[in-house]
Design a protein around this motif. Structure first.
Motif, PDB file in Angstrom:
ATOM      1  N   ARG A  57       0.870  -1.180   0.000  1.00  0.00           N
ATOM      2  CA  ARG A  57       0.000   0.000   0.000  1.00  0.00           C
ATOM      3  C   ARG A  57       0.902   1.223   0.000  1.00  0.00           C
ATOM      4  O   ARG A  57       2.092   1.117   0.306  1.00  0.00           O
ATOM      5  N   GLU A  58       0.351   2.372  -0.313  1.00  0.00           N
ATOM      6  CA  GLU A  58       1.121   3.610  -0.270  1.00  0.00           C
ATOM      7  C   GLU A  58       1.618   3.822   1.166  1.00  0.00           C
ATOM      8  O   GLU A  58       0.841   3.787   2.115  1.00  0.00           O
ATOM      9  N   GLY A  59       2.932   4.019   1.303  1.00  0.00           N
ATOM     10  CA  GLY A  59       3.525   4.216   2.618  1.00  0.00           C
ATOM     11  C   GLY A  59       3.762   2.926   3.384  1.00  0.00           C
ATOM     12  O   GLY A  59       4.222   2.960   4.524  1.00  0.00           O
ATOM     13  N   GLY A  60       3.426   1.800   2.790  1.00  0.00           N
ATOM     14  CA  GLY A  60       3.593   0.507   3.464  1.00  0.00           C
ATOM     15  C   GLY A  60       4.899  -0.164   3.095  1.00  0.00           C
ATOM     16  O   GLY A  60       5.670   0.324   2.273  1.00  0.00           O
ATOM     17  N   TRP A  61       5.143  -1.293   3.717  1.00  0.00           N
ATOM     18  CA  TRP A  61       6.340  -2.069   3.447  1.00  0.00           C
ATOM     19  C   TRP A  61       6.248  -2.753   2.093  1.00  0.00           C
ATOM     20  O   TRP A  61       5.160  -2.983   1.558  1.00  0.00           O
ATOM     21  N   THR A  62       7.410  -3.109   1.559  1.00  0.00           N
ATOM     22  CA  THR A  62       7.434  -3.924   0.343  1.00  0.00           C
ATOM     23  C   THR A  62       7.018  -5.345   0.717  1.00  0.00           C
ATOM     24  O   THR A  62       7.058  -5.734   1.895  1.00  0.00           O
ATOM     25  N   LEU A  63       6.648  -6.110  -0.284  1.00  0.00           N
ATOM     26  CA  LEU A  63       6.286  -7.503  -0.018  1.00  0.00           C
ATOM     27  C   LEU A  63       7.453  -8.256   0.596  1.00  0.00           C
ATOM     28  O   LEU A  63       7.258  -9.101   1.481  1.00  0.00           O
ATOM     29  N   SER A 161      -0.842 -13.716  11.051  1.00  0.00           N
ATOM     30  CA  SER A 161      -0.504 -14.553   9.894  1.00  0.00           C
ATOM     31  C   SER A 161      -1.441 -14.263   8.726  1.00  0.00           C
ATOM     32  O   SER A 161      -0.998 -13.994   7.599  1.00  0.00           O
ATOM     33  N   ARG A 162      -2.734 -14.315   8.988  1.00  0.00           N
ATOM     34  CA  ARG A 162      -3.728 -14.058   7.926  1.00  0.00           C
ATOM     35  C   ARG A 162      -3.617 -12.628   7.409  1.00  0.00           C
ATOM     36  O   ARG A 162      -3.743 -12.391   6.195  1.00  0.00           O
ATOM     37  N   HIS A 163      -3.382 -11.690   8.311  1.00  0.00           N
ATOM     38  CA  HIS A 163      -3.263 -10.264   7.989  1.00  0.00           C
ATOM     39  C   HIS A 163      -2.165 -10.020   6.951  1.00  0.00           C
ATOM     40  O   HIS A 163      -2.388  -9.362   5.936  1.00  0.00           O
ATOM     41  N   HIS A 164      -0.978 -10.576   7.192  1.00  0.00           N
ATOM     42  CA  HIS A 164       0.127 -10.293   6.276  1.00  0.00           C
ATOM     43  C   HIS A 164       0.058 -11.114   4.991  1.00  0.00           C
ATOM     44  O   HIS A 164       0.468 -10.619   3.938  1.00  0.00           O
ATOM     45  N   VAL A 165      -0.468 -12.312   5.044  1.00  0.00           N
ATOM     46  CA  VAL A 165      -0.694 -13.048   3.791  1.00  0.00           C
ATOM     47  C   VAL A 165      -1.680 -12.258   2.932  1.00  0.00           C
ATOM     48  O   VAL A 165      -1.486 -12.128   1.722  1.00  0.00           O
ATOM     49  N   ALA A 166      -2.698 -11.692   3.561  1.00  0.00           N
ATOM     50  CA  ALA A 166      -3.684 -10.895   2.811  1.00  0.00           C
ATOM     51  C   ALA A 166      -3.053  -9.647   2.200  1.00  0.00           C
ATOM     52  O   ALA A 166      -3.460  -9.235   1.108  1.00  0.00           O
ATOM     53  N   HIS A 167      -2.080  -9.035   2.870  1.00  0.00           N
ATOM     54  CA  HIS A 167      -1.394  -7.890   2.253  1.00  0.00           C
ATOM     55  C   HIS A 167      -0.835  -8.295   0.890  1.00  0.00           C
ATOM     56  O   HIS A 167      -0.957  -7.567  -0.094  1.00  0.00           O
ATOM     57  N   ILE A 168      -0.212  -9.450   0.864  1.00  0.00           N
ATOM     58  CA  ILE A 168       0.435  -9.924  -0.365  1.00  0.00           C
ATOM     59  C   ILE A 168      -0.608 -10.340  -1.403  1.00  0.00           C
ATOM     60  O   ILE A 168      -0.555  -9.908  -2.559  1.00  0.00           O
ATOM     61  N   THR A 169      -1.570 -11.160  -0.988  1.00  0.00           N
ATOM     62  CA  THR A 169      -2.533 -11.690  -1.960  1.00  0.00           C
ATOM     63  C   THR A 169      -3.458 -10.602  -2.502  1.00  0.00           C
ATOM     64  O   THR A 169      -3.828 -10.640  -3.688  1.00  0.00           O
ATOM     65  N   HIS A 170      -3.787  -9.630  -1.691  1.00  0.00           N
ATOM     66  CA  HIS A 170      -4.642  -8.544  -2.199  1.00  0.00           C
ATOM     67  C   HIS A 170      -3.893  -7.654  -3.189  1.00  0.00           C
ATOM     68  O   HIS A 170      -4.478  -7.218  -4.179  1.00  0.00           O
ATOM     69  N   LEU A 171      -2.611  -7.400  -2.915  1.00  0.00           N
ATOM     70  CA  LEU A 171      -1.833  -6.630  -3.896  1.00  0.00           C
ATOM     71  C   LEU A 171      -1.711  -7.410  -5.202  1.00  0.00           C
ATOM     72  O   LEU A 171      -1.867  -6.854  -6.288  1.00  0.00           O
TER      73      LEU A 171
END
Length: 177
Positions: A57-63, A161-171
Motif C-alpha cells: 500500500r502507499e507508505g507501506g512495506w514492500t512484499l 498470519s492471515r493479515h500479512h498473507v492478505a497484504h500480499i494476496t490482495h496486492l
C-alpha cells in the motif's frame, strides 16, 4: 466485497480479542499457525524481485519486507510464549518493527525467511499442541499491550498470519500478478 472496498492497511480487519477464548478458537489458531508457512510461500510464489520490492500500500512495506517482518515478529512471539511458560508473568521487551524493517537484512532473499517461518511454526505448533489448560492461561506482561495470556498470543499471531498473507494476496489480485 469488491477488491477496491478492501482497506489495504487492514485487509482482513483489525484484531479484536474475544472476551473469552474457547477451545475451538485455540484449535483454529493452531491450525492457522500450522498453515502459515505454506500460505506465505504460495502468496509470494513466482513473484519477481521487482514485484517483491513493491509496497503493499502507499507508505507501506514492500512484499519482501512483509515476509521478513513475519519471521521477525513470530520469532519474538515464540520467545515470549516460551518465557511465559517458564517464568511467572515475565515482563517482555517490545521492539521497533519499523526500524527492524529498515535494516540491511531486509534485502535478503525471501526464501531465507520462508524457511525460517517453516521451522519456527513447526516448533510453535508442536509446543501449542502440548499445552494443558493451566499453561494456556500463563502469560507475559507486554509494555504496550499489558498482560497477554498464551492463548491470546496464539489468537493474535494467527490473525497476524492471515493479515500479512492478505497484504500480499490482495496486492497480487489488484495488480493482476
Amino acid at each position: 466485497m469488491a477488491l477496491t472496498d478492501i482497506d489495504p492497511k487492514y485487509p482482513i480487519g483489525d484484531f479484536v480479542p474475544p472476551a473469552t477464548i474457547s477451545l475451538d478458537e485455540r484449535t483454529e489458531a493452531i491450525a492457522t499457525l500450522a498453515e502459515l508457512p505454506e500460505q506465505l510461500r504460495n502468496a509470494v510464489d513466482g513473484l519477481s524481485s521487482a514485484q517483491l520490492g513493491t509496497p503493499y500500500r502507499e507508505g507501506g512495506w514492500t512484499l519482501r519486507q512483509v515476509v521478513h517482518h513475519v519471521a521477525d515478529s513470530h520469532m519474538n512471539a515464540y520467545v515470549r510464549v516460551k518465557l511465559a511458560l517458564t517464568e511467572e508473568w515475565p515482563a517482555v521487551k517490545s521492539y521497533n518493527e519499523v526500524a527492524w524493517a529498515k535494516l540491511h537484512d531486509m534485502a535478503a532473499p525471501v526464501e531465507w525467511s520462508l524457511e525460517l517461518v517453516e521451522s519456527l511454526h513447526a516448533r510453535w505448533v508442536m509446543l501449542f499442541q502440548s499445552l494443558d489448560e493451566a499453561q494456556w492461561q500463563r502469560g507475559y506482561k507486554h509494555p504496550e499491550d499489558g498482560p497477554v495470556t498464551v492463548e491470546l498470543a496464539a489468537l493474535t499471531y494467527a490473525w497476524h498470519s492471515r493479515h500479512h498473507v492478505a497484504h500480499i494476496t490482495h496486492l497480487r489480485a489488484k495488480e493482476g500478478w
